[in-house]
Design a protein around this motif. Structure first.
Motif, mmCIF file in Angstrom:
data_model
loop_
_atom_site.group_PDB
_atom_site.id
_atom_site.type_symbol
_atom_site.label_atom_id
_atom_site.label_comp_id
_atom_site.label_asym_id
_atom_site.label_seq_id
_atom_site.Cartn_x
_atom_site.Cartn_y
_atom_site.Cartn_z
ATOM 1 N N ALA A 1 0.969 -1.096 -0.129
ATOM 2 C CA ALA A 1 -0.119 0.148 -0.061
ATOM 3 C C ALA A 1 0.971 1.166 0.097
ATOM 4 C CB ALA A 1 -0.928 -0.163 1.151
ATOM 5 N N LYS A 2 0.221 2.454 -0.687
ATOM 6 C CA LYS A 2 0.909 3.614 -0.393
ATOM 7 C C LYS A 2 0.425 4.504 0.734
ATOM 8 C CE LYS A 2 3.494 3.252 -4.322
ATOM 9 N NZ LYS A 2 5.051 3.237 -4.187
ATOM 10 N N VAL A 3 -0.658 3.988 1.471
ATOM 11 C CA VAL A 3 -1.079 4.882 2.246
ATOM 12 C C VAL A 3 -1.459 3.707 3.533
ATOM 13 C CG1 VAL A 3 -3.181 6.101 3.143
ATOM 14 C CG2 VAL A 3 -2.263 6.827 0.953
ATOM 15 N N ILE A 4 -1.298 4.078 4.755
ATOM 16 C CA ILE A 4 -1.906 3.498 5.970
ATOM 17 C C ILE A 4 -2.721 4.538 6.866
ATOM 18 C CG2 ILE A 4 -1.165 2.433 8.118
ATOM 19 C CD1 ILE A 4 1.346 1.571 6.758
ATOM 20 N N ALA A 5 -3.842 4.034 6.861
ATOM 21 C CA ALA A 5 -4.720 4.922 7.517
ATOM 22 C C ALA A 5 -5.987 4.167 8.057
ATOM 23 C CB ALA A 5 -5.505 6.169 6.604
ATOM 24 N N GLY A 6 -5.894 3.958 9.508
ATOM 25 C CA GLY A 6 -7.065 3.034 10.089
ATOM 26 C C GLY A 6 -7.158 3.478 11.336
#
Length: 364
Positions: free
Chosen positions: A253-258
């Motif tokens: 992934a290019k983004v980690i958002a959780g």
């Protein structure tokens, strides 16, 4: 542990130890910082290995709430309570009533809410003894279940992170791998599905996974396979410490958002994400919707007003990215700096006001 040394090192204000022999209450209230306002933080009930472990958890969580509330723009400081005990069998009405009396004795310096091991019903019992409690039943003017609001905050924060990584906050067509499909994550999946994102989900609870598959057409994978999925965004919404030496090399992934708390196992793992060019939305900033929502209860809960505040998570995430680029630091450090700058500005303003006030009084 050397409690006073620890408190001095990390600038804690107060620790209150509470016990009630009749009910079995053993609680630790930690107040980290009240520069911005009274300390708000939940009450956690857990079977700790030792009293020292309970103290450490209360202190760590209280400091985390200072940063979370400050970064969220709330006029609240940070505090937390831990109750030592098994939430499945040690709870009783007298325990939470006694705890409520201890909170009342702090006269508003600390405001509690539900957390791991405690429920809305527990908060209702506390409410019998004190007004300094949030997250109570809607019948008492509360906001109710915070999960949908937390999920919405993660959703808007994810859009801000997508804009940073891809140049657009549109999530239509983006592939999002969601780890954990609990209450918050299911509501997050709903928002993503409605915008046209493609979902990959996993959870140890197979029923929760099937529910997401049926509702959103999600692709289900084994819990061990979620990290290596071909996706645009990885959304950790379950356990903490899942960004680590073992998982980072697998991420595509290019983004980690959780929504998960404490996603970085160690700070250096945030450094590694920066080096790899992965956009990381710091957990306590993006998952602040729940605390923003319950904080609105202090003004007489208004859902429309609360949701508008939650929408500000988008701009807060943008500020984190701006600070990260301005100071050439990883985003997890930038989030801390955002919180610290707000607290320090208020502290200096208050100091200046007091000094000028004394000067005027002396002139008179």
């Amino acid at each position: 542990m050397e409690l006073f040394k620890y408190m001095e090192t990390y600038d804690y204000e107060q620790v209150v130890v509470c016990q009630d022999k009749a009910s079995g209450l053993k609680a630790i209230i930690a107040i980290h910082d009240t520069t911005l306002g009274p300390a708000l933080g939940g009450t956690r009930m857990w079977m700790y290995e030792s009293e020292e472990a309970a103290f450490e958890d209360a202190l760590r969580l209280a400091k985390g709430m200072t940063y979370k509330n400050a970064a969220a723009g709330l006029n609240l400081g940070g505090g937390k309570t831990v109750i030592i005990g098994d939430p499945r069998k040690d709870k009783n009405e007298a325990m939470f009533r006694a705890f409520g009396r201890y909170i009342q004795g702090l006269n508003g310096r600390y405001i509690t809410a539900e957390d791991v091991g405690t429920t809305v019903e527990d908060m209702d019992t506390i409410h019998e003894e004190t007004k300094y409690v949030t997250g109570i039943s809607p019948a008492f003017g509360s906001s109710g279940n915070p999960s949908p609001v937390t999920a919405y905050g993660v959703y808007v924060g994810m859009k801000a992170a997508a804009k940073e990584a891809f140049g657009s906050d549109m999530l239509e067509g983006k592939v999002v791998a969601v780890q954990g499909v609990g209450n918050v994550a299911f509501n997050l999946c709903k928002h993503l599905h409605e915008e046209g994102a493609k979902l990959i989900v996993t959870d140890i609870n197979k029923e929760a996974v099937q529910k997401a598959v049926d509702a959103f057409g999600a692709k289900a994978v084994d819990v061990s396979e979620i990290y290596e999925q071909e996706c645009d965004i990885f959304a950790p919404c379950a356990l903490g410490a899942i960004i680590n030496d073992d998982t980072i090399p697998k991420l595509k992934a290019k983004v980690i958002a959780g929504a998960a708390n404490n996603q970085l196992k160690e700070n250096r793992h945030g450094d590694m994400l920066t080096e790899l060019g992965i956009v990381y939305a710091p957990d306590y900033v993006i998952n602040a919707g729940g605390v923003i929502n319950v904080a609105d209860e202090l003004y007489g809960y208004n859902r429309d007003r609360a949701m508008k505040k939650v929408e500000n998570i988008y701009s807060t995430i943008e500020k984190v990215f701006e600070i990260s680029k301005r100071d050439h630091i990883p985003t997890y450090v930038a989030a801390d700096r955002l919180a610290e700058e707000r607290i320090e500005t208020m502290r200096m303003s208050r100091k200046s006001f007091l000094q000028n006030g004394n000067h005027v009084l002396n002139k008179r």
